[in-house]
Design a protein around this motif. Structure first.
Motif, PDB file in Angstrom:
ATOM      1  N   VAL A 152       0.858  -1.193   0.000  1.00  0.00           N
ATOM      2  CA  VAL A 152       0.000   0.000   0.000  1.00  0.00           C
ATOM      3  C   VAL A 152       0.891   1.239   0.000  1.00  0.00           C
ATOM      4  CG1 VAL A 152      -1.812   1.249   1.223  1.00  0.00           C
ATOM      5  CG2 VAL A 152      -1.810  -1.245   1.231  1.00  0.00           C
ATOM      6  N   GLY A 211       0.592   5.669  -0.055  1.00  0.00           N
ATOM      7  CA  GLY A 211      -0.248   6.863  -0.007  1.00  0.00           C
ATOM      8  C   GLY A 211      -0.440   7.378   1.402  1.00  0.00           C
ATOM      9  N   ASN A 215      -5.345   9.033   0.743  1.00  0.00           N
ATOM     10  CA  ASN A 215      -5.969   8.308  -0.366  1.00  0.00           C
ATOM     11  C   ASN A 215      -5.019   7.216  -0.865  1.00  0.00           C
ATOM     12  OD1 ASN A 215      -8.522   9.916  -0.825  1.00  0.00           O
ATOM     13  ND2 ASN A 215      -6.993  11.549  -1.011  1.00  0.00           N
ATOM     14  N   PRO A 216      -4.847   6.160  -0.073  1.00  0.00           N
ATOM     15  CA  PRO A 216      -3.854   5.138  -0.417  1.00  0.00           C
ATOM     16  C   PRO A 216      -4.256   4.284  -1.612  1.00  0.00           C
ATOM     17  CG  PRO A 216      -5.131   4.470   1.488  1.00  0.00           C
ATOM     18  CD  PRO A 216      -5.548   5.878   1.177  1.00  0.00           C
ATOM     19  N   GLU A 217      -3.246   3.725  -2.268  1.00  0.00           N
ATOM     20  CA  GLU A 217      -3.435   2.811  -3.388  1.00  0.00           C
ATOM     21  C   GLU A 217      -2.861   1.454  -3.016  1.00  0.00           C
ATOM     22  OE1 GLU A 217      -2.187   4.615  -7.289  1.00  0.00           O
ATOM     23  OE2 GLU A 217      -1.336   6.109  -5.926  1.00  0.00           O
ATOM     24  N   SER A 247      -1.234  -2.268  -4.445  1.00  0.00           N
ATOM     25  CA  SER A 247      -0.537  -2.912  -5.564  1.00  0.00           C
ATOM     26  C   SER A 247      -1.291  -4.165  -5.996  1.00  0.00           C
ATOM     27  CB  SER A 247       0.865  -3.309  -5.115  1.00  0.00           C
ATOM     28  OG  SER A 247       0.792  -4.411  -4.207  1.00  0.00           O
ATOM     29  N   ARG A 289      -7.256  -6.505  -2.111  1.00  0.00           N
ATOM     30  CA  ARG A 289      -6.761  -5.141  -2.252  1.00  0.00           C
ATOM     31  C   ARG A 289      -7.629  -4.156  -1.456  1.00  0.00           C
ATOM     32  NH1 ARG A 289      -6.946  -3.127  -7.260  1.00  0.00           N
ATOM     33  NH2 ARG A 289      -5.014  -1.926  -7.197  1.00  0.00           N
ATOM     34  N   GLU A 290      -8.935  -4.360  -1.486  1.00  0.00           N
ATOM     35  CA  GLU A 290      -9.828  -3.498  -0.715  1.00  0.00           C
ATOM     36  C   GLU A 290      -9.607  -3.678   0.786  1.00  0.00           C
ATOM     37  OE1 GLU A 290     -13.685  -4.574  -2.138  1.00  0.00           O
ATOM     38  OE2 GLU A 290     -13.581  -3.246  -3.907  1.00  0.00           O
ATOM     39  N   ILE A 305      -6.389  -1.781   1.921  1.00  0.00           N
ATOM     40  CA  ILE A 305      -6.594  -0.345   2.127  1.00  0.00           C
ATOM     41  C   ILE A 305      -7.403  -0.100   3.402  1.00  0.00           C
ATOM     42  CG2 ILE A 305      -7.766   1.692   1.197  1.00  0.00           C
ATOM     43  CD1 ILE A 305      -6.867   0.767  -1.593  1.00  0.00           C
ATOM     44  N   TRP A 321       5.253  -3.338  -6.155  1.00  0.00           N
ATOM     45  CA  TRP A 321       5.035  -2.083  -6.868  1.00  0.00           C
ATOM     46  C   TRP A 321       5.667  -2.108  -8.258  1.00  0.00           C
ATOM     47  CZ3 TRP A 321       1.160   0.669  -6.457  1.00  0.00           C
ATOM     48  CH2 TRP A 321       0.543   0.894  -5.225  1.00  0.00           C
ATOM     49  N   SER A 365       3.365  -3.512 -10.424  1.00  0.00           N
ATOM     50  CA  SER A 365       2.214  -2.614 -10.607  1.00  0.00           C
ATOM     51  C   SER A 365       2.583  -1.381 -11.416  1.00  0.00           C
ATOM     52  CB  SER A 365       1.671  -2.193  -9.240  1.00  0.00           C
ATOM     53  OG  SER A 365       1.333  -3.309  -8.456  1.00  0.00           O
TER      54      SER A 365
END
Length: 404
Positions: free
Chosen positions: A270, A272, A275-277, A279, A319-320, A323, A372, A375
């Motif tokens: 992760v 950010g 507002n994290p993103e 991978s 992934r959800e 975050i 990453w 990604s």
């Protein structure tokens, strides 16, 4: 444009000291020297802070190949370890400097204007725009060093005091995950004092709540240090003794998959602040029964699968959840979030959130940068983004009022 002055802090007093050296070596090799003036700062295992010149020397050694970098526990292949142990020139941690950039000054120097000027003139002050701590484990990612940076008013990469402390303490972390309604394995926790005074009661509590096999862990540590897989009661007491030698709090988890097979170990990186993103999802296939310290850094046989061979729906869910875990612990900058999944033999495999790591391994072959890279974010760019996130977080903090 004036180069940003970046302090790369590494070493430290934790059991993950050698891993930190490897991470720092990779960062110092990859960081863009045209954009940044880099100030390496080493901390010995005894807690001594060594000068930038010694630190630069200690991480410009021969440990440059992936094969050597993996041998974290071998000082002969980690040239940094030997040099850091010899460091005799000492600086001390940051103190408030009263200006826009933080500073490292001797304890003997009072933070008055004239004395700060004198220290600066003598070259004993290291003014920094941002610190990139490449410290793992106790005293590095548990909120203690982050509190020091906050007091010194220095921008730094990674989570703040709260996020770092919560991400280190598996007991607190699990309570935050539970509050966020994130799925976890069954677990119990207790104090070392309970084990030492009422061992039979602790065993009864564990066996009433959980089924073997179990994983016994110190609550505050990383890199799987002090963790044991326990198959029956006779293995339980030695495992608890080992975990209790590393921390006063012990967490015991029920093994995913039970006797049907080994759990799948999945990881997400992760990146950010607010507002994290996330991978792509990766999977670690350990060369041992589970991915312990030896499997991670010393033994052969473990390998990553990136992206993991899972369905699109499973990848989206993971992934959800990553975050959500990042936000639940109020993390910032970076984190690696680890998951457990029922074995391949399961018809309807369940996914469990395992833990979050707020300063994950950062060698060029570590999972965080590899995830990453897969990604679309290369290692040098990843360092750039982390530094920018640190500066953004500092700017956000400056919006706060601290007096009426």
């Amino acid at each position: 444009m004036k180069k940003l002055r970046v302090g790369v802090l590494f070493g430290g007093r934790s059991g993950e000291h050698e891993v930190s050296l490897l991470s720092a070596a990779s960062v110092l090799k990859a960081i863009n020297r045209k954009k940044y003036e880099v100030v390496p700062i080493g901390i010995t295992k005894a807690g001594r802070w060594v000068t930038a010149s010694d630190a630069e020397r200690l991480l410009n050694g021969e440990a440059s190949t992936p094969e050597k970098q993996l041998r974290a526990g071998d000082p002969e292949t980690t040239s940094a370890a030997a040099v850091l142990a010899r460091g005799e020139s000492v600086i001390v941690p940051p103190v408030p400097s009263g200006n826009r950039t933080g500073a490292l000054v001797p304890f003997e120097t009072k933070a008055s204007g004239l004395e700060m000027q004198a220290a600066a003139a003598s070259g004993s002050v290291l003014n920094l725009d941002v610190i990139l701590p490449v410290l793992h484990g106790t005293f590095g990612e548990d909120g203690t060093i982050q509190g020091l940076f906050e007091l010194a008013d220095i921008a730094y990469v990674g989570s703040g005091v709260l996020g770092s402390a919560a991400g280190m303490d598996k007991g607190v972390m699990k309570k935050l995950f539970a509050a966020a309604k994130l799925p976890m394995v069954k677990h119990v926790s207790f104090l070392r004092a309970d084990w030492e005074t009422k061992p039979k009661k602790v065993v009864a509590q564990v066996e009433a709540a959980l089924k073997y096999p179990l994983f016994v862990k110190p609550a505050n540590l990383g890199s799987s240090v002090g963790i044991s897989k326990v198959h029956d009661r006779k293995e339980l007491a030695p495992a608890i003794d080992l975990a209790a030698s590393f921390d006063r709090k012990i967490v015991i988890e029920q093994g995913v998959g039970g006797k049907r097979g080994k759990a799948r170990e999945l990881e997400v990186a992760v990146l950010g602040n607010d507002n994290p993103e996330a991978s792509v999802v990766g999977e670690i296939v350990p060369g041992k029964e589970f991915y312990d310290y030896e499997a991670k850094y010393l033994a052969e046989g473990s390998y990553p699968v990136i992206p993991a061979k899972i369905s699109k729906a499973q990848a989206k869910q993971i992934r959800e959840m990553a975050i959500a875990a990042f936000r639940a612990c109020d993390c910032a900058g970076l984190a690696r979030v680890d998951f457990l999944m029922d074995p391949l033999t399961s018809k309807t495999p369940k996914i469990y959130l395992n833990e979050i790591n707020t300063l994950p391994g950062f060698t060029n072959i570590s999972m965080y940068p590899k995830l990453w890279d897969a990604s679309g974010v290369k290692y040098p760019e990843l360092i750039d983004r982390l530094i920018q996130l640190a500066l953004e977080r500092r700017a956000e903090k400056e919006r706060n009022q601290y007096s009426r």
